[in-house]
Design a protein around this motif. Structure first.
Motif, mmCIF file in Angstrom:
data_model
loop_
_atom_site.group_PDB
_atom_site.id
_atom_site.type_symbol
_atom_site.label_atom_id
_atom_site.label_comp_id
_atom_site.label_asym_id
_atom_site.label_seq_id
_atom_site.Cartn_x
_atom_site.Cartn_y
_atom_site.Cartn_z
ATOM 1 N N ARG A 104 8.487 46.200 98.804
ATOM 2 C CA ARG A 104 8.722 47.379 99.648
ATOM 3 C C ARG A 104 9.834 47.003 100.634
ATOM 4 O O ARG A 104 9.578 46.576 101.762
ATOM 5 N N TYR A 148 12.740 47.939 103.006
ATOM 6 C CA TYR A 148 13.188 49.096 103.778
ATOM 7 C C TYR A 148 14.701 49.270 103.707
ATOM 8 O O TYR A 148 15.197 50.402 103.766
ATOM 9 N N GLU A 153 7.354 57.328 104.384
ATOM 10 C CA GLU A 153 6.077 57.730 103.806
ATOM 11 C C GLU A 153 5.640 56.707 102.758
ATOM 12 O O GLU A 153 6.410 55.833 102.345
ATOM 13 N N GLU A 154 4.410 56.824 102.300
ATOM 14 C CA GLU A 154 3.891 55.900 101.289
ATOM 15 C C GLU A 154 4.702 55.955 99.988
ATOM 16 O O GLU A 154 4.826 54.957 99.280
ATOM 17 N N ASP A 155 5.253 57.137 99.685
ATOM 18 C CA ASP A 155 6.030 57.285 98.457
ATOM 19 C C ASP A 155 7.460 56.746 98.591
ATOM 20 O O ASP A 155 8.264 56.843 97.660
ATOM 21 N N GLY A 156 7.800 56.201 99.768
ATOM 22 C CA GLY A 156 9.115 55.609 99.947
ATOM 23 C C GLY A 156 10.170 56.544 100.511
ATOM 24 O O GLY A 156 11.297 56.108 100.779
ATOM 25 N N LYS A 174 10.866 59.714 106.685
ATOM 26 C CA LYS A 174 10.350 60.815 107.485
ATOM 27 C C LYS A 174 11.491 61.496 108.251
ATOM 28 O O LYS A 174 12.513 60.865 108.528
#
Length: 242
Positions: free
Chosen positions: A50, A52, A186-189, A192
């Motif tokens: 994950r 960023y 968000e959790e789905d990448g 926001k």
């Protein structure tokens, strides 16, 4: 004698080779614009599952497509450390081919210990200023972005600006720095809505504008008196004297 003729005959210094001088005028620039989509390469400096910086780059790629550009993201996974493999390594060749293909680039690095990551530096270090007479980065546009785990900082983007200048790229004025990046997705990448996201939109839009403006004139913009006077081969011979 007219003022223009007087200017043509008066040199600022006796050291100048007059036949190698060129006074830029508006007519030197291309009057037309290429019609193909701007070709933008996107680089990120993290191998985390994950990542960023990768998520920011993916958001930027979506925006580039919306703005009418063609976007390609380079995955650094499997890229060896500089000088540990030959240039024909598949990941090195892929990177260099994409550099040549591109007309503009976006770099995004996490800030680690107040600097860009080793991954980001390795990507850049694999790209020479000159490859067989081709300069893969010179005159191309560049936008820089960073992500931080803590409060907002600009150390990484500042260092990438230095690197971009060294690579002879046209680095746009705008930039993006996303603080506490773990809170911005968000959790789905997907990112926001936020002022950080709005700034990324600003940067991508500006990069497309600068790329459209400069790509047809990049060779002229980076044409240098010093290189008209002395070729790269002559410079190499001079600085590598035994």
């Amino acid at each position: 004698m007219t003022k223009a003729a007087l200017q043509d005959e008066t040199l600022p210094s006796a050291n100048i080779q007059k036949d190698k001088m060129h006074k830029p005028v508006a007519e030197d620039f291309s009057p037309s614009f290429s019609s193909h989509k701007p070709r933008i390469l996107l680089l990120y400096g993290s191998l985390r599952e994950r990542s960023y910086s990768r998520l920011v780059i993916e958001e930027a790629a979506r925006l580039l497509e919306y703005f009418g550009a063609e976007a390609k993201v380079y995955d650094p996974k499997g890229l060896p450390q500089p000088d540990t493999e030959d240039a024909d390594h598949p990941k090195v060749k892929e990177l260099r081919d994409l550099m040549i293909w591109s007309e503009g680039q976006i770099w995004c690095s996490p800030e680690r210990h107040g600097s860009i990551t080793g991954i980001m530096k390795s990507i850049i270090d694999w790209v020479p200023l000159n490859m067989g007479g081709i300069r893969p980065t010179q005159g191309k546009t560049l936008a820089v972005m960073q992500v931080s785990g803590g409060s907002q900082s600009f150390n990484a983007v500042n260092q990438m600006r230095i690197l971009g200048r060294w690579m002879r790229m046209v680095t746009i004025p705008n930039q993006s720095s996303v603080a506490k990046a773990f809170l911005e997705f968000e959790e789905d990448g997907r990112m926001k809505p936020s002022a950080y996201y709005n700034r990324i939109v600003d940067v991508v839009e500006e990069l497309v504008k600068f790329t459209l403006l400069t790509r047809d004139n990049s060779a002229f913009l980076v044409d240098r008196y010093s290189e008209r006077v002395e070729s790269a081969e002559e410079v190499s011979k001079r600085v590598n004297q035994k």
